[in-house]
Design a protein around this motif. Structure first.
Motif, PDB file in Angstrom:
ATOM      1  N   PHE A   7       8.762   4.101  20.749  1.00 38.10           N
ATOM      2  CA  PHE A   7       8.432   4.427  22.121  1.00 38.10           C
ATOM      3  C   PHE A   7       9.729   4.456  22.906  1.00 38.10           C
ATOM      4  O   PHE A   7      10.530   3.543  22.822  1.00 38.10           O
ATOM      5  N   CYS A  51      -0.320  -2.171  15.356  1.00 42.84           N
ATOM      6  CA  CYS A  51      -1.681  -1.902  15.812  1.00 42.84           C
ATOM      7  C   CYS A  51      -2.634  -2.553  14.808  1.00 42.84           C
ATOM      8  O   CYS A  51      -2.631  -2.206  13.628  1.00 42.84           O
ATOM      9  N   TRP A  62      -2.166  -3.832  20.199  1.00 42.28           N
ATOM     10  CA  TRP A  62      -0.807  -4.045  19.727  1.00 42.28           C
ATOM     11  C   TRP A  62      -0.548  -5.542  19.595  1.00 42.28           C
ATOM     12  O   TRP A  62      -0.740  -6.292  20.539  1.00 42.28           O
ATOM     13  N   PRO A 145       3.406  -1.463  23.744  1.00 42.97           N
ATOM     14  CA  PRO A 145       2.978  -0.148  24.244  1.00 42.97           C
ATOM     15  C   PRO A 145       1.637  -0.266  24.964  1.00 42.97           C
ATOM     16  O   PRO A 145       0.812  -1.119  24.635  1.00 42.97           O
ATOM     17  N   SER A 147      -0.537   2.272  25.177  1.00 40.75           N
ATOM     18  CA  SER A 147      -1.524   3.149  24.549  1.00 40.75           C
ATOM     19  C   SER A 147      -1.103   3.427  23.110  1.00 40.75           C
ATOM     20  O   SER A 147      -0.085   2.937  22.638  1.00 40.75           O
ATOM     21  N   GLY A 148      -1.918   4.237  22.430  1.00 37.66           N
ATOM     22  CA  GLY A 148      -1.588   4.651  21.075  1.00 37.66           C
ATOM     23  C   GLY A 148      -2.128   3.752  19.988  1.00 37.66           C
ATOM     24  O   GLY A 148      -1.788   3.915  18.824  1.00 37.66           O
ATOM     25  N   CYS A 149      -2.973   2.790  20.350  1.00 34.79           N
ATOM     26  CA  CYS A 149      -3.523   1.872  19.351  1.00 34.79           C
ATOM     27  C   CYS A 149      -5.042   1.891  19.456  1.00 34.79           C
ATOM     28  O   CYS A 149      -5.619   1.485  20.458  1.00 34.79           O
ATOM     29  N   ASP A 150      -5.678   2.403  18.426  1.00 34.91           N
ATOM     30  CA  ASP A 150      -7.138   2.358  18.328  1.00 34.91           C
ATOM     31  C   ASP A 150      -7.484   2.170  16.853  1.00 34.91           C
ATOM     32  O   ASP A 150      -6.587   2.102  16.003  1.00 34.91           O
ATOM     33  N   ARG A 153      -5.758   4.076  14.149  1.00 34.28           N
ATOM     34  CA  ARG A 153      -4.304   3.907  13.996  1.00 34.28           C
ATOM     35  C   ARG A 153      -3.926   2.514  13.489  1.00 34.28           C
ATOM     36  O   ARG A 153      -2.768   2.116  13.585  1.00 34.28           O
ATOM     37  N   GLN A 156      -0.313   1.024  12.199  1.00 27.96           N
ATOM     38  CA  GLN A 156       0.871   1.712  12.710  1.00 27.96           C
ATOM     39  C   GLN A 156       1.802   0.716  13.392  1.00 27.96           C
ATOM     40  O   GLN A 156       1.362  -0.276  13.961  1.00 27.96           O
ATOM     41  N   GLY A 158       4.902   0.086  16.179  1.00 26.23           N
ATOM     42  CA  GLY A 158       5.605   0.557  17.370  1.00 26.23           C
ATOM     43  C   GLY A 158       6.896  -0.237  17.527  1.00 26.23           C
ATOM     44  O   GLY A 158       6.889  -1.460  17.436  1.00 26.23           O
TER      45      GLY A 158
END
Length: 172
Positions: A7, A51, A62, A145, A147-150, A153, A156, A158
């Motif tokens: 990021f 994540c 996260w 972060p 966002s970007g974690c569901d 994912r 993953q 970061g």
């Protein structure tokens, strides 16, 4: 294999160099009476997050994994590294591990908290050999972060850029 991504934080300066001017450090982050400042190192690196599902809700979020940073002396020369544990290892081989004793919100928005850590050395002589406490101050970046974690994912990684100053204190 876990996917990795970085990021980028707008306007974050990661240039290594002399430690920033001494900040107004909150009282709760004061080292023990009698401890003296023996070393200041600046860090430039990343805070690593994964994540993963949380124990409380089972939802993906996260989770902090650890830091990965290079350490620089006040003249800007590389002086060691900092990693998960957390640990700090000087270029002379001396090493300490830390345990968080107190925490304070960073004055800069989007920056990881300032800390006071109790340090435990590995017994080797060197720059970090007698260190008893460590302060992390003057932080920029490094927060998880937003966002970007569901669930899709999970796993993953970061890697979020950060800088900080680490102040090392020893007993006489």
């Amino acid at each position: 294999m876990k996917a990795a991504f970085t990021f980028l934080l707008a306007g974050l300066c990661l240039a290594a160099g002399p430690a920033a001017a001494k900040a107004d450090i909150p009282a709760e982050l004061a080292p023990d009476p009698g401890e003296k400042l023996v070393l200041t190192l600046s860090a430039t690196g990343v805070q690593i997050y994964e994540c993963r599902a949380t124990a409380e809700t089972g939802r993906a979020a996260w989770a902090f994994v650890g830091p990965e940073a290079r350490l620089f002396d006040p003249s800007g020369r590389e002086a060691g590294h900092h990693g998960a544990g957390p640990f700090w290892q000087a270029d002379d081989g001396s090493r300490v591990e830390g345990k968080v004793r107190a925490k304070a919100d960073a004055p800069a928005a989007g920056a990881i908290p300032w800390l006071l850590l109790t340090a435990r050395g590995d017994g080797s002589a060197g720059r970090l050999g007698r260190v008893a406490s460590i302060q992390r101050v003057n932080t920029t970046g490094g927060t998880a972060p937003e966002s970007g974690c569901d669930g899709s994912r999970s796993g993953q990684i970061g890697r979020v850029p950060y800088t900080a100053d680490y102040l090392f204190y020893a007993r006489p």
